[in-house]
Design an enzyme around this catalytic site. Structure first.
Site, PDB file in Angstrom:
ATOM      1  N   ARG A  49       0.822  -1.151   0.014  1.00 54.36           N
ATOM      2  CA  ARG A  49       0.047   0.080  -0.040  1.00 54.36           C
ATOM      3  C   ARG A  49       0.765   1.416   0.011  1.00 54.36           C
ATOM      4  NH1 ARG A  49      -4.172  -0.854   4.726  1.00 54.36           N
ATOM      5  NH2 ARG A  49      -2.177  -1.192   6.056  1.00 54.36           N
ATOM      6  N   ASP A  51       0.611   5.470   0.558  1.00 55.93           N
ATOM      7  CA  ASP A  51      -0.448   6.409   1.087  1.00 55.93           C
ATOM      8  C   ASP A  51      -0.663   7.418   0.166  1.00 55.93           C
ATOM      9  OD1 ASP A  51      -0.069   5.027   3.621  1.00 55.93           O
ATOM     10  OD2 ASP A  51       1.285   6.664   4.280  1.00 55.93           O
ATOM     11  N   ARG A 196       8.753   7.795   5.470  1.00 55.35           N
ATOM     12  CA  ARG A 196       8.462   9.505   5.852  1.00 55.35           C
ATOM     13  C   ARG A 196       9.131   9.845   7.129  1.00 55.35           C
ATOM     14  NH1 ARG A 196       3.332  11.653   4.328  1.00 55.35           N
ATOM     15  NH2 ARG A 196       2.272   9.633   4.395  1.00 55.35           N
TER      16      ARG A 196
END
Length: 243
Positions: A49, A51, A196
């Site tokens: 996945r 974001d 991140r």
């Protein structure tokens, strides 16, 4: 038969890879296109996945279907005609039925791009930073990531994960020009928001706000609240997946 689709996308217009109830996703666009072309309901499973706002130079998804008269190459061509401009298919191929886009992947590699001087051409896909950074210290800290396996400190709070263990095999800052760098990290798996958060914490080291020893304590403490901020999504790219 099972097929792998290898494709890339600009994530700027999407609420991430996975289908969402409140916004468009890359998975939804790919499923819609495949279902239209193959005239059957198609469900795709992605390698992972990403974001909202995150890009992929390489993403892989699998689906099970009968192509009928279409060859994989013809399906690729038709997909690229039907999909939006910001999703591009590079390959459709037959794979064995036990090959899984997510669980068969051995490693994934991300890059986070930053630049330290104003540049209108880099800004859409790189994070512009206006303070000096010690990339030598940031690389010293980044190498420590290879010594640990629990990265709970960099997992989004409240994320639904069974384990925060990851095998990181590469983590380093690479300079591409006088004012441009990227952070490259490879692992068998990644936690939600992990890259991140790692970058945000390494930048704290580069700014002198966090020592190498304090960076180690952040990792060992496994608390998201102790790590740095999550950096903007637009500068993060999923670059490679190895099977």
């Amino acid at each position: 038969m099972r097929y792998f689709v290898t494709f890339s996308y600009n994530g700027g217009r999407y609420h991430g890879w996975q289908i969402q109830p409140n916004g468009n996703s890359v998975q939804e666009e790919l499923q819609r296109a495949l279902s239209t072309l193959l005239r059957q309901e198609i469900a795709v499973t992605g390698a992972g996945r990403t974001d909202a706002g995150v890009h992929a130079r390489m993403m892989v998804a699998h689906f099970d279907a009968t192509l009928g008269d279409l060859s994989p190459e013809q399906l690729k061509y038709k997909l690229n005609r039907l999909l939006p401009w910001d999703i591009a298919v590079q390959k459709v191929e037959v794979v064995s039925d036990d090959l899984h886009a997510r669980f068969s992947a051995k490693s994934r590699m991300y890059r986070y791009y930053v630049h330290t001087a104003k540049d209108p051409f880099l800004r859409p896909y790189s994070c512009e930073l206006h303070y000096p950074l010690d990339f030598g210290r940031m690389n010293e800290a980044a190498r420590l990531l290879l010594d640990y396996e629990d990265f709970g400190a960099f997992c989004k709070s409240g994320a639904d994960v069974k384990t925060t263990l990851c095998d990181v095999t590469k983590a380093e800052w690479v300079q591409t020009s006088a004012n441009s760098w990227y952070f490259e990290i490879r692992a068998n798996r990644f936690l939600r928001n992990m890259v991140r958060a790692v970058v945000g914490t390494l930048i704290e080291v580069g700014r002198g706000r966090l020592s190498i020893e304090e960076f180690k304590k952040v990792i060992e403490g496994k608390q998201r609240s102790e790590a740095g901020e999550s950096m903007p999504a637009h500068a993060l790219f999923l670059e490679d997946i190895v099977y």
